[in-house]
Design an enzyme around this catalytic site. Structure first.
Site, mmCIF file in Angstrom:
data_model
loop_
_atom_site.group_PDB
_atom_site.id
_atom_site.type_symbol
_atom_site.label_atom_id
_atom_site.label_comp_id
_atom_site.label_asym_id
_atom_site.label_seq_id
_atom_site.Cartn_x
_atom_site.Cartn_y
_atom_site.Cartn_z
ATOM 1 N N PHE A 48 0.836 -1.190 0.000
ATOM 2 C CA PHE A 48 0.000 0.000 0.000
ATOM 3 C C PHE A 48 0.871 1.240 0.000
ATOM 4 C CE2 PHE A 48 -2.820 -3.139 2.071
ATOM 5 C CZ PHE A 48 -3.880 -3.077 1.184
ATOM 6 N N CYS A 49 0.478 2.194 -0.821
ATOM 7 C CA CYS A 49 1.156 3.487 -0.834
ATOM 8 C C CYS A 49 0.079 4.556 -0.946
ATOM 9 C CB CYS A 49 2.191 3.573 -1.942
ATOM 10 S SG CYS A 49 1.496 3.576 -3.599
ATOM 11 N N ASP A 50 0.473 5.744 -1.282
ATOM 12 C CA ASP A 50 -0.471 6.856 -1.305
ATOM 13 C C ASP A 50 -1.605 6.620 -2.304
ATOM 14 O OD1 ASP A 50 -1.418 9.298 -0.369
ATOM 15 O OD2 ASP A 50 -0.352 10.410 -1.914
ATOM 16 N N GLY A 86 -1.208 3.934 -4.837
ATOM 17 C CA GLY A 86 -1.065 2.610 -5.414
ATOM 18 C C GLY A 86 -0.254 2.589 -6.693
ATOM 19 N N PHE A 100 -3.582 3.216 -0.152
ATOM 20 C CA PHE A 100 -3.801 2.944 1.267
ATOM 21 C C PHE A 100 -5.289 2.918 1.621
ATOM 22 C CE2 PHE A 100 -4.275 4.037 5.732
ATOM 23 C CZ PHE A 100 -3.459 3.079 6.313
#
Length: 108
Positions: free
Chosen positions: A7-9, A11, A39
Site C-alpha cells: 500500500f502506498c499513497d 497505489g 492505502f
C-alpha cells in the site's frame, strides 16, 4: 498461494516494485500474488482477510498505527518497506522481507 499487498499513497508508485517482485518470484518458482493498491483500500483488504502480508511504502509509514490494530486482530503481518530497498526498487529484497514475515507469522 500467498497474497502480498503493498500500500502506498495512490497505489501507483509501488507498481514498478510489484513488477520486479513478481519477476523474482517467477524466476524462483515462488507462488505468490502481489498487488499494489492505494492505502484507502487497506481496511477493505484487511477486513476481507485477503492478505497474508501487508507492506507499506515508506511514504505512508506514518499510517502504520492506523491499521496496526486491525492487522493484529486478523493475524496479518505488517511492516514498512525499507526505504533503501524501495528507493532502488529492489524487488528481491522486498519479496524476501514479505516471505520472511509470512513464515514467522505461520510459526507463531
Amino acid at each position: 498461494m500467498k497474497n502480498i499487498f503493498l500500500f502506498c499513497d495512490a497505489g501507483m508508485s509501488t507498481s514498478l516494485l510489484v513488477s520486479k517482485m513478481r519477476n523474482v518470484a517467477e524466476a524462483h518458482n515462488v507462488e505468490v500474488q502481489i498487488q499494489a493498491l492505494p492505502f484507502a483500500k487497506s481496511f477493505e483488504i484487511i477486513e476481507n482477510g485477503q492478505a497474508d502480508c501487508i507492506l507499506l511504502g515508506p511514504q505512508v509509514k506514518f499510517l502504520l498505527k492506523d491499521i496496526e490494530g486491525k492487522c493484529k486482530e486478523k493475524n496479518i503481518p505488517l511492516d514498512v518497506i525499507n526505504s533503501a530497498h524501495y528507493g532502488t526498487m529492489n524487488g528481491e529484497k522486498v519479496l524476501k522481507q514479505a516471505i520472511k514475515m509470512i513464515r514467522e507469522n505461520q510459526n507463531k
